[in-house]
Every structure is written in C-alpha cells, then in structure tokens.
Design a protein around this motif. Structure first.
Motif, PDB file in Angstrom:
ATOM      1  N   CYS A 136       0.859  -1.178   0.000  1.00  0.00           N
ATOM      2  CA  CYS A 136       0.000   0.000   0.000  1.00  0.00           C
ATOM      3  C   CYS A 136       0.900   1.235   0.000  1.00  0.00           C
ATOM      4  CB  CYS A 136      -0.892   0.018   1.238  1.00  0.00           C
ATOM      5  SG  CYS A 136       0.060   0.044   2.778  1.00  0.00           S
ATOM      6  N   PRO A 137       0.359   2.398  -0.343  1.00  0.00           N
ATOM      7  CA  PRO A 137       1.154   3.630  -0.256  1.00  0.00           C
ATOM      8  C   PRO A 137       1.355   4.034   1.196  1.00  0.00           C
ATOM      9  CG  PRO A 137      -1.088   4.130  -0.943  1.00  0.00           C
ATOM     10  CD  PRO A 137      -0.980   2.635  -0.917  1.00  0.00           C
ATOM     11  N   ASN A 138       2.587   4.393   1.538  1.00  0.00           N
ATOM     12  CA  ASN A 138       2.887   4.876   2.880  1.00  0.00           C
ATOM     13  C   ASN A 138       3.008   6.397   2.863  1.00  0.00           C
ATOM     14  OD1 ASN A 138       3.365   2.412   4.610  1.00  0.00           O
ATOM     15  ND2 ASN A 138       4.764   1.959   2.917  1.00  0.00           N
TER      16      ASN A 138
ATOM     17  N   GLN B 269      -2.381   9.596   2.803  1.00  0.00           N
ATOM     18  CA  GLN B 269      -3.266   8.878   1.883  1.00  0.00           C
ATOM     19  C   GLN B 269      -4.500   9.687   1.506  1.00  0.00           C
ATOM     20  OE1 GLN B 269      -4.194   4.973   3.492  1.00  0.00           O
ATOM     21  NE2 GLN B 269      -2.310   4.130   2.612  1.00  0.00           N
ATOM     22  N   VAL B 270      -4.986  10.490   2.414  1.00  0.00           N
ATOM     23  CA  VAL B 270      -6.133  11.361   2.136  1.00  0.00           C
ATOM     24  C   VAL B 270      -5.787  12.751   2.667  1.00  0.00           C
ATOM     25  CG1 VAL B 270      -8.583  11.800   2.503  1.00  0.00           C
ATOM     26  CG2 VAL B 270      -7.755   9.438   2.327  1.00  0.00           C
TER      27      VAL B 270
ATOM     28  N   GLY C 190      -4.013   1.475   6.573  1.00  0.00           N
ATOM     29  CA  GLY C 190      -4.782   2.483   5.856  1.00  0.00           C
ATOM     30  C   GLY C 190      -5.547   1.889   4.690  1.00  0.00           C
ATOM     31  N   TYR C 191      -5.475   2.573   3.551  1.00  0.00           N
ATOM     32  CA  TYR C 191      -6.282   2.204   2.385  1.00  0.00           C
ATOM     33  C   TYR C 191      -5.400   1.916   1.164  1.00  0.00           C
ATOM     34  CZ  TYR C 191      -9.961   4.492   5.162  1.00  0.00           C
ATOM     35  OH  TYR C 191     -10.830   4.870   6.152  1.00  0.00           O
ATOM     36  N   PHE C 192      -6.098   1.575   0.057  1.00  0.00           N
ATOM     37  CA  PHE C 192      -5.498   1.439  -1.279  1.00  0.00           C
ATOM     38  C   PHE C 192      -4.491   0.286  -1.337  1.00  0.00           C
ATOM     39  CE2 PHE C 192      -6.127   6.056  -0.325  1.00  0.00           C
ATOM     40  CZ  PHE C 192      -7.350   6.167  -0.976  1.00  0.00           C
ATOM     41  N   TRP C 193      -4.929  -0.877  -0.851  1.00  0.00           N
ATOM     42  CA  TRP C 193      -4.079  -2.059  -0.831  1.00  0.00           C
ATOM     43  C   TRP C 193      -3.927  -2.656  -2.222  1.00  0.00           C
ATOM     44  CZ3 TRP C 193      -1.546  -3.118   3.614  1.00  0.00           C
ATOM     45  CH2 TRP C 193      -2.019  -2.488   4.762  1.00  0.00           C
TER      46      TRP C 193
ATOM     47  N   ALA D  14      -0.916   6.935   6.828  1.00  0.00           N
ATOM     48  CA  ALA D  14      -0.842   5.500   7.083  1.00  0.00           C
ATOM     49  C   ALA D  14       0.560   4.975   6.790  1.00  0.00           C
ATOM     50  CB  ALA D  14      -1.870   4.754   6.222  1.00  0.00           C
ATOM     51  N   TYR D  15       1.054   4.119   7.682  1.00  0.00           N
ATOM     52  CA  TYR D  15       2.399   3.548   7.537  1.00  0.00           C
ATOM     53  C   TYR D  15       2.336   2.072   7.910  1.00  0.00           C
ATOM     54  CZ  TYR D  15       3.492   8.439   7.292  1.00  0.00           C
ATOM     55  OH  TYR D  15       3.493   9.757   6.919  1.00  0.00           O
ATOM     56  N   HIS D  16       2.628   1.228   6.932  1.00  0.00           N
ATOM     57  CA  HIS D  16       2.501  -0.214   7.120  1.00  0.00           C
ATOM     58  C   HIS D  16       3.848  -0.836   7.495  1.00  0.00           C
ATOM     59  CE1 HIS D  16       1.615  -4.419   5.475  1.00  0.00           C
ATOM     60  NE2 HIS D  16       0.979  -4.305   6.629  1.00  0.00           N
TER      61      HIS D  16
END
Length: 255
Positions: A28-30, A33-34, A70-73, A100-102
């Motif tokens: 996902c993007p780190n 995100q929004v 977060g989103y956009f996986w 978001a940070y994965h």
C-alpha cells in the motif's frame, strides 16, 4: 497559551524521513493517503482506519488520523463505492488528513511494532531475519520466564489476550523470534535463523503443521493486539516533537 500546530506537508516529510518509507516494497502507499486541512493541531492515532475510528477521531476534534492499516491495498477493487466511498466521504467532508504507515511502522527500531512489542514483553533483540529484515530474533530479559507457558502468561498479562499456543508449554525458551501482525509466513525464516519459539499475531492452517514438525513453538497473540503499540509510540513522539495534541483510540478487534 495558543495550541501549537504543524503544517500537513511538513509532517508528511518528517514522517517519510523518520520511517525511511522509500526502502520498502509495500502492499500500500505509505504516507499521506487522504489530504485534509493544512494546519494540524490535534492528531488521533489508531491501528486501522475503520469507519468506527474515523467517527471517533472526528468526534474527538482530530485534524489528522495516523494509522498502521490504511487504504489502497495492492489488488483491491479500485472503485470508490460501498464502504470505501463511505469512509473517504467521511474524511473529505470533515477535511481530515489520513496518514498511514505499514511495513515502515513494523520495522522502525524505536517506534515500530516489533520494537514496542519487545519492550512490553521483555524481549531483547539481537538480530533480524526474513525479507527486509522484518523478523526479529533475540531472548527473554526476565530470567524468571523460562518456558513457553511462562511466555504465554507474559503475553496475556501485557496484551490482555490469551495467545494460541502450538507446541509443548513446558518447552524451555532459547532463541525467540517475533514479528507482529500477519507474519505466519516468516515461520520458516525464523526456524532457519535458529529460533525455537516464534511469536506473531496470526496463524494459518499450514503454519500449525510446520510448527509441530519443526519443534518450534508458535504463539499466535492477535494481529490487532500485537500492533497497538507502534502507532501509539509514534503519535506520542510527534506530540512531544511538535507540541501538538495526540490521543490514541483503540477500536478493539479480536483477530
């Protein structure tokens, strides 16, 4: 005294540097995100950007929300419909930022989930293993915790959740490997690294057989339960660094 604030884009840059987000091949993007309002005075952190967390954060007066999930996986439906539409609409309508940070949050040596879990359980890291060095290997600091059963009790005391134990509870602890969340796929790497105990959040059907056949005890301690602490530590750091308000909201998840 007026409330201190930080510019949204400055915060994004600071987090990108601190968590070294460009080094990871993530799902996902780190980062941001929004996009919401420019000035951030109050930050709410949580594990997952569920609708319940968004609603609680907005009620709490958050300018920004900081999460691990977060989103956009990768591979998800790209359409903004259904629950995705409801969540994004809620953020956009209230002009609230979502950060978001994965994997970067799993990995960080101070604020990461693995580091924070080790701190709570009394584990001392000695080395790392697996892709991107995501897995941690070490030993128990507390000399009174000597068996798998002792470690399971420590997990229950610290995380408030009884782990699922695969293996002999009487087995003595040697090298302990751990990786928070859904890291059951790292069991083979943990075995190769010399662990005789492995601790993660989740477990799957084939993992049980590998643990039994290898003699490496496996403790499944809960995905959410093992990943509550990194985002809290990071949020507290940001509050101290920039003088903004921070509040952690725990939306419980039994998984």
């Amino acid at each position: 005294m007026s409330q201190k604030m930080i510019d949204r884009d400055d915060l994004a840059k600071y987090l990108a540097r601190t968590l070294d987000i460009t080094r990871f091949r993530d799902f996902c993007p780190n980062g941001l995100q929004v996009e919401g309002r420019k000035e951030i005075k109050k930050l709410v952190s949580g594990v997952t950007a569920s609708q319940a967390l968004l609603e609680a954060a907005i009620e709490n007066g958050a300018d920004a929300i900081l999460v691990h999930h977060g989103y956009f996986w990768r591979g998800e439906d790209a359409r903004v419909i259904g629950q995705k539409h409801k969540r994004l609409k809620l953020l956009l309508a209230n002009d609230v930022n979502l950060f978001a940070y994965h994997l970067p949050l799993d990995m960080h040596a101070e604020f990461g989930n693995n580091a924070q879990l080790a701190r709570r359980l009394g584990l001392q890291a000695e080395s790392r293993f697996g892709e991107d060095d995501l897995g941690w290997l070490g030993a128990m600091n507390d000399a009174s915790i000597t068996s798998v059963a002792d470690l399971a009790q420590q997990v229950e005391r610290q995380l408030g959740r009884r782990p699922l134990v695969i293996g002999d509870p009487a087995q003595k602890l040697g090298k302990i490997a751990w990786c928070t969340g859904a890291a059951q796929s790292l069991l083979g790497d943990a075995i190769a690294a010399g662990a005789n105990v492995y601790l993660s959040g989740e477990i799957s059907e084939p993992t049980v057989h590998l643990a039994r056949e290898s003699g490496v005890a496996y403790l499944a301690c809960g995905h959410h339960a093992t990943e509550r602490y990194g985002v809290q530590a990071l949020g507290e750091h940001l509050a101290a660094q920039f003088g903004i308000a921070h509040h952690f909201i725990d939306i419980d998840n039994p998984v």
